[in-house]
Design an enzyme around this catalytic site. Structure first.
Site, short mmCIF file in Angstrom:
data_model
loop_
_atom_site.label_atom_id
_atom_site.label_comp_id
_atom_site.label_asym_id
_atom_site.label_seq_id
_atom_site.Cartn_x
_atom_site.Cartn_y
_atom_site.Cartn_z
N HIS A 24 -0.19 -0.99 1.02
CA HIS A 24 0.66 0.19 0.76
C HIS A 24 1.77 -0.29 -0.15
O HIS A 24 2.55 -1.18 0.23
CB HIS A 24 1.25 0.72 2.06
CG HIS A 24 0.21 1.12 3.06
ND1 HIS A 24 -0.21 2.42 3.20
CD2 HIS A 24 -0.52 0.39 3.94
CE1 HIS A 24 -1.15 2.47 4.14
NE2 HIS A 24 -1.35 1.25 4.61
N HIS A 201 -7.39 5.47 7.29
CA HIS A 201 -7.03 4.59 8.40
C HIS A 201 -7.65 5.18 9.67
O HIS A 201 -7.50 6.38 9.94
CB HIS A 201 -5.52 4.56 8.60
CG HIS A 201 -4.77 3.73 7.59
ND1 HIS A 201 -4.91 3.88 6.25
CD2 HIS A 201 -3.85 2.73 7.78
CE1 HIS A 201 -4.11 3.01 5.64
NE2 HIS A 201 -3.46 2.30 6.53
N GLU A 204 -6.95 1.78 14.18
CA GLU A 204 -5.87 0.77 14.16
C GLU A 204 -5.28 0.76 15.58
O GLU A 204 -5.42 -0.21 16.31
CB GLU A 204 -4.81 1.12 13.11
CG GLU A 204 -3.65 0.12 13.06
CD GLU A 204 -2.54 0.53 12.09
OE1 GLU A 204 -2.48 1.70 11.67
OE2 GLU A 204 -1.70 -0.35 11.76
N ASP A 283 1.24 -4.17 4.65
CA ASP A 283 2.64 -3.96 4.23
C ASP A 283 3.32 -5.34 4.19
O ASP A 283 4.10 -5.68 5.09
CB ASP A 283 3.35 -3.03 5.23
CG ASP A 283 2.67 -1.68 5.31
OD1 ASP A 283 2.88 -0.86 4.41
OD2 ASP A 283 1.89 -1.47 6.26
N1 HPA Z 1 -0.99 2.32 9.47
C1 HPA Z 1 -0.72 3.59 9.22
N2 HPA Z 1 0.09 3.97 8.25
C2 HPA Z 1 0.65 3.06 7.49
C3 HPA Z 1 0.41 1.72 7.69
C4 HPA Z 1 -0.48 1.34 8.74
O1 HPA Z 1 -0.76 0.15 9.00
N3 HPA Z 1 1.13 1.06 6.76
C5 HPA Z 1 1.77 1.97 6.01
N4 HPA Z 1 1.49 3.20 6.45
ZN ZN Z 2 -2.35 0.52 6.21
#
Ligand code: HPA
Ligand code: ZN
Length: 341
Positions: A24, A201, A204, A283
């Site tokens: 990101h 995503h 996670e 990030d």
């Molecule tokens: N997950 C979800 N949203 C995000 C992430 C992440 O790891 N990093 C930046 N936005």
């Molecule tokens: Zn991410």
């Protein structure tokens, strides 16, 4: 001619050509640059110093990170701010021997503050173009924020369409639990019609069901994170059979407490199950390392070896949205590095 001596694994991990597919760009904003941009734009940050800000980077879960990450993005106002941030990342990526980067950006974080879409995409795209001079192919993927409505995502897509030729796909990020992929079924269907690449995503913090939904409802080509898939054997089989890549981010998973320790990360299990897993930084300014730090620390913690290194780098090129001829070029360079050409 003597054969080249075998290289120590850390040197090989650093030197090997690779693609980064889960970064990101707002998460690459280092505290030093954040403070510089705050000053340049007259934005007040709720931290007295770089050290003070770094101390706040102790996260308990995804949301605790996102709150700080969105606040940090408030220093980005002008086209050159977006350029400077992206250029700083691209230089670091080149140093880590990234040959191709597919970069996420979160336009809603900026348009909600009155920054024009053209300003955001203009600055990021110009940096990506300049990256060609570094020998790095960089492309943009527009991410929708899943904590906002689908209507807001449609508005965002509409605002971005005049710049359709400057991004290659769309993704879905932000707070996962409570915002399943199917919430965005219609906007992803529209993006698919437009010929955009699709990623999201999923898995996670969210359950395997969210990964199924990303695949079957959104029809994504890659899953970002996806590490919770290991809880569902049928899902693992599907991901392996269809060669759906996972963009895994080990240091992110550690810092956001998705895993208790790096030693317990399931990257090896994902590879052993035949999944097209890749290693990425997510990030890096917030999670303590760029892509090579992710490789080095994960290999040191889990005992992965040189064969895994080759496989992960190769997977990164295969999983990318590069043209077949470019993929072949990248893999030839990888094979030279591993003396297998
Ligand atoms: N997950 C979800 N949203 C995000 C992430 C992440 O790891 N990093 C930046 N936005
Ligand atoms: Zn991410």
């Amino acid at each position: 001619m003597h054969p080249a001596p075998p290289r120590p694994l850390p040197a090989l991990l650093a030197a090997m050509p690779k693609a980064e597919l889960h970064i990101h760009i707002e998460g690459s904003l280092e505290p030093e640059l954040m403070f510089r941009l705050a000053q340049r734009n007259g934005v007040r940050l709720p931290y007295a110093s770089v050290e003070d800000l770094r101390k706040a980077y102790a996260f308990s879960n995804l949301q605790s990170f996102l709150d700080i990450y969105y606040a940090g993005a408030s220093v980005l106002v002008k086209e050159e701010d977006f350029y400077d941030m992206a250029w700083a990342y691209l230089q670091r990526a080149r140093h880590d021997n990234v040959l191709r980067a597919e970069i996420f950006f979160d336009p809603q974080t900026h348009t909600a503050r009155g920054v024009a879409m053209e300003t955001v995409i203009g600055g990021l795209y110009r940096a990506c173009q300049d990256a060609h001079n570094l020998g790095l192919d960089a492309e943009l993927i527009l991410c929708f924020l899943r904590h906002l409505s689908e209507e807001d995502a449609f508005d965002t897509l509409e605002q971005a369409l005049p710049f359709r030729d400057r991004f290659i796909g769309v993704g879905l990020d932000s707070s996962e639990v409570g915002h399943p992929p199917e919430k965005f079924a219609r906007v992803f269907a529209r993006c698919r019609q437009l010929g955009l690449h699709l990623v999201a995503h999923a898995g996670e913090e969210g359950p395997p069901e969210y990964v199924w939904s990303a695949l079957d409802v959104l029809k994504v080509e890659r899953v970002d994170h996806g590490v919770q898939s290991a809880k569902d054997p049928a899902l693992m089989k599907r991901l392996a059979q269809d060669r759906i890549p996972l963009t895994v981010c080990p240091l992110s998973n550690l810092k956001l407490r998705v895993v208790p320790t790096l030693e317990q990360h399931n990257l090896r299990a994902l590879l052993d199950a035949g999944l097209v897993a890749t290693v990425n930084s997510d990030d890096p300014a917030y999670f303590g390392g760029y892509i090579n730090a992710n490789f080095l620390q994960t290999f040191a913690a889990t005992g992965l070896d040189v064969r895994h290194a080759y496989l992960l780098a190769r997977n990164s090129f295969e999983a990318s949205f590069a043209e077949p001829s470019a993929k072949q070029r990248y893999i030839e360079r990888l094979d030279v590095e591993f003396n297998t050409a």
